[in-house]
Write a protein that holds these residues in place. Structure first.
Motif, PDB file in Angstrom:
ATOM      1  N   GLN A   1       0.831  -1.204   0.000  1.00  0.00           N
ATOM      2  CA  GLN A   1       0.000   0.000   0.000  1.00  0.00           C
ATOM      3  C   GLN A   1       0.871   1.261   0.000  1.00  0.00           C
ATOM      4  N   PRO A   2       0.288   2.414  -0.364  1.00  0.00           N
ATOM      5  CA  PRO A   2       1.063   3.662  -0.410  1.00  0.00           C
ATOM      6  C   PRO A   2       1.655   4.031   0.949  1.00  0.00           C
ATOM      7  N   ASN A   3       2.890   4.468   0.936  1.00  0.00           N
ATOM      8  CA  ASN A   3       3.610   4.921   2.129  1.00  0.00           C
ATOM      9  C   ASN A   3       3.525   3.923   3.282  1.00  0.00           C
ATOM     10  N   SER A   4       3.713   2.657   2.965  1.00  0.00           N
ATOM     11  CA  SER A   4       3.689   1.626   4.006  1.00  0.00           C
ATOM     12  C   SER A   4       4.689   0.531   3.665  1.00  0.00           C
ATOM     13  N   SER A   5       4.723  -0.489   4.507  1.00  0.00           N
ATOM     14  CA  SER A   5       5.633  -1.608   4.272  1.00  0.00           C
ATOM     15  C   SER A   5       4.871  -2.920   4.432  1.00  0.00           C
ATOM     16  N   LYS A   6       5.443  -3.962   3.860  1.00  0.00           N
ATOM     17  CA  LYS A   6       4.836  -5.300   3.900  1.00  0.00           C
ATOM     18  C   LYS A   6       5.908  -6.276   4.356  1.00  0.00           C
ATOM     19  N   HIS A   7       5.572  -7.117   5.333  1.00  0.00           N
ATOM     20  CA  HIS A   7       6.505  -8.102   5.876  1.00  0.00           C
ATOM     21  C   HIS A   7       6.164  -9.475   5.298  1.00  0.00           C
ATOM     22  N   ILE A   8       7.176 -10.130   4.759  1.00  0.00           N
ATOM     23  CA  ILE A   8       7.013 -11.468   4.194  1.00  0.00           C
ATOM     24  C   ILE A   8       8.027 -12.370   4.874  1.00  0.00           C
ATOM     25  N   TYR A   9       7.564 -13.548   5.318  1.00  0.00           N
ATOM     26  CA  TYR A   9       8.437 -14.472   6.037  1.00  0.00           C
ATOM     27  C   TYR A   9       8.688 -15.717   5.192  1.00  0.00           C
TER      28      TYR A   9
ATOM     29  N   ASN B   1      10.657  -8.011  -8.362  1.00  0.00           N
ATOM     30  CA  ASN B   1      10.387  -7.183  -9.534  1.00  0.00           C
ATOM     31  C   ASN B   1       9.106  -6.395  -9.285  1.00  0.00           C
ATOM     32  N   SER B   2       9.127  -5.111  -9.633  1.00  0.00           N
ATOM     33  CA  SER B   2       7.938  -4.274  -9.511  1.00  0.00           C
ATOM     34  C   SER B   2       7.923  -3.266 -10.656  1.00  0.00           C
ATOM     35  N   HIS B   3       6.772  -2.697 -10.901  1.00  0.00           N
ATOM     36  CA  HIS B   3       6.658  -1.743 -12.008  1.00  0.00           C
ATOM     37  C   HIS B   3       7.115  -0.345 -11.611  1.00  0.00           C
ATOM     38  N   SER B   4       7.243  -0.092 -10.320  1.00  0.00           N
ATOM     39  CA  SER B   4       7.766   1.205  -9.875  1.00  0.00           C
ATOM     40  C   SER B   4       8.736   0.973  -8.716  1.00  0.00           C
ATOM     41  N   ASN B   5       9.433   2.006  -8.310  1.00  0.00           N
ATOM     42  CA  ASN B   5      10.503   1.875  -7.316  1.00  0.00           C
ATOM     43  C   ASN B   5       9.975   1.456  -5.947  1.00  0.00           C
ATOM     44  N   ILE B   6      10.707   0.536  -5.342  1.00  0.00           N
ATOM     45  CA  ILE B   6      10.459   0.103  -3.968  1.00  0.00           C
ATOM     46  C   ILE B   6      11.790   0.042  -3.244  1.00  0.00           C
ATOM     47  N   SER B   7      11.725  -0.145  -1.945  1.00  0.00           N
ATOM     48  CA  SER B   7      12.911  -0.397  -1.139  1.00  0.00           C
ATOM     49  C   SER B   7      12.668  -1.699  -0.382  1.00  0.00           C
ATOM     50  N   TYR B   8      13.749  -2.370  -0.037  1.00  0.00           N
ATOM     51  CA  TYR B   8      13.561  -3.587   0.751  1.00  0.00           C
ATOM     52  C   TYR B   8      14.690  -3.772   1.741  1.00  0.00           C
ATOM     53  N   GLU B   9      14.375  -4.532   2.792  1.00  0.00           N
ATOM     54  CA  GLU B   9      15.352  -4.984   3.779  1.00  0.00           C
ATOM     55  C   GLU B   9      15.135  -6.474   3.959  1.00  0.00           C
ATOM     56  N   PHE B  10      16.224  -7.210   4.094  1.00  0.00           N
ATOM     57  CA  PHE B  10      16.132  -8.653   4.277  1.00  0.00           C
ATOM     58  C   PHE B  10      16.893  -9.029   5.536  1.00  0.00           C
ATOM     59  N   TYR B  11      16.203  -9.709   6.455  1.00  0.00           N
ATOM     60  CA  TYR B  11      16.765 -10.026   7.759  1.00  0.00           C
ATOM     61  C   TYR B  11      16.970 -11.528   7.929  1.00  0.00           C
ATOM     62  N   ALA B  12      18.069 -11.897   8.608  1.00  0.00           N
ATOM     63  CA  ALA B  12      18.378 -13.285   8.948  1.00  0.00           C
ATOM     64  C   ALA B  12      17.492 -13.718  10.121  1.00  0.00           C
ATOM     65  N   PRO B  13      17.459 -15.011  10.424  1.00  0.00           N
ATOM     66  CA  PRO B  13      16.645 -15.494  11.545  1.00  0.00           C
ATOM     67  C   PRO B  13      17.003 -14.849  12.889  1.00  0.00           C
ATOM     68  N   ASN B  14      18.250 -14.444  13.065  1.00  0.00           N
ATOM     69  CA  ASN B  14      18.649 -13.813  14.328  1.00  0.00           C
ATOM     70  C   ASN B  14      18.382 -12.309  14.335  1.00  0.00           C
TER      71      ASN B  14
ATOM     72  N   TYR C   1      13.433 -16.319   7.750  1.00  0.00           N
ATOM     73  CA  TYR C   1      13.970 -15.059   7.238  1.00  0.00           C
ATOM     74  C   TYR C   1      12.812 -14.086   7.006  1.00  0.00           C
ATOM     75  N   GLN C   2      13.117 -12.806   7.095  1.00  0.00           N
ATOM     76  CA  GLN C   2      12.084 -11.787   6.923  1.00  0.00           C
ATOM     77  C   GLN C   2      12.478 -10.807   5.820  1.00  0.00           C
ATOM     78  N   LEU C   3      11.532 -10.571   4.916  1.00  0.00           N
ATOM     79  CA  LEU C   3      11.692  -9.593   3.853  1.00  0.00           C
ATOM     80  C   LEU C   3      10.706  -8.465   4.121  1.00  0.00           C
ATOM     81  N   VAL C   4      11.222  -7.247   4.186  1.00  0.00           N
ATOM     82  CA  VAL C   4      10.368  -6.081   4.408  1.00  0.00           C
ATOM     83  C   VAL C   4      10.395  -5.235   3.133  1.00  0.00           C
ATOM     84  N   LEU C   5       9.246  -5.148   2.473  1.00  0.00           N
ATOM     85  CA  LEU C   5       9.108  -4.336   1.265  1.00  0.00           C
ATOM     86  C   LEU C   5       8.536  -2.987   1.666  1.00  0.00           C
ATOM     87  N   LYS C   6       9.157  -1.913   1.195  1.00  0.00           N
ATOM     88  CA  LYS C   6       8.714  -0.566   1.551  1.00  0.00           C
ATOM     89  C   LYS C   6       8.325   0.203   0.301  1.00  0.00           C
TER      90      LYS C   6
END
Length: 165
Positions: free
Chosen positions: A39-47, A61-74, A98-103
């Motif tokens: 959603q606009p101006n938010s983030s999504k957590h995927i495990y 892959n996305s049609h417009s710019n995003i940011s992401y962070e990827f975290y290890a189990p610890n 593992y956790q993927l945070v899409l922003k």
């Protein structure tokens, strides 16, 4: 004449088989893909839960710019990228959650496609794509040779026909 027609048929069959093989590997890749909306101006957590100590790759892959962070189990930050449309995350000896945070920093929702694949599965797909390309090239060569033979035989028949009449 019959031999060149048989060669032409073999070449066309090889080209069709190459397209079918490529399509099968493409469908396998599409089957493993997931689509999520951020959603606009938010983030999504995927495990992701990995338990087999294998190497994995995550494609984004996305049609417009995003940011992401990827975290290890610890909880350690492994990867971080800003303002991208495509991204690749490599995980070696994956074990744990593992956790993927899409922003999404935009004012409109963004669809993000992600594909999670084992390294061994990617190698098999790559071999399939190579095999498909090889079959297609071989088919094209055979078709060109068959067409040349057909034209040559046609020209010889015309010469024989002219001599008779």
């Amino acid at each position: 004449m019959k031999k060149s027609m048989i060669l032409l048929l073999i070449g066309i069959i090889l080209i069709i088989l190459a397209v079918v093989v490529l399509g099968l590997f493409y469908m396998q890749g599409v089957k493993n893909s997931e689509i999520t909306n951020v959603q606009p101006n938010s983030s999504k957590h995927i495990y992701f839960n990995f338990t087999d100590d294998k190497n994995y790759t995550i494609y984004l892959n996305s049609h417009s710019n995003i940011s992401y962070e990827f975290y290890a189990p610890n909880g350690t930050l492994l990867y971080e990228k800003d303002n991208i449309t495509t991204g690749i995350i490599n995980i070696t000896y994956a074990n744990g959650s593992y956790q993927l945070v899409l922003k999404n920093h935009r004012n409109s929702a963004v669809e993000v496609v992600y594909i999670v694949s084992k390294e061994s599965a990617m190698e098999k797909s790559l071999y399939g794509i190579y095999a498909s390309g090889g079959m297609c090239c071989l088919g094209l060569v055979i078709v060109v040779i068959a067409l040349i033979l057909l034209l040559w035989n046609r020209k010889m028949e015309e010469r024989q026909y002219r001599r008779r009449y």
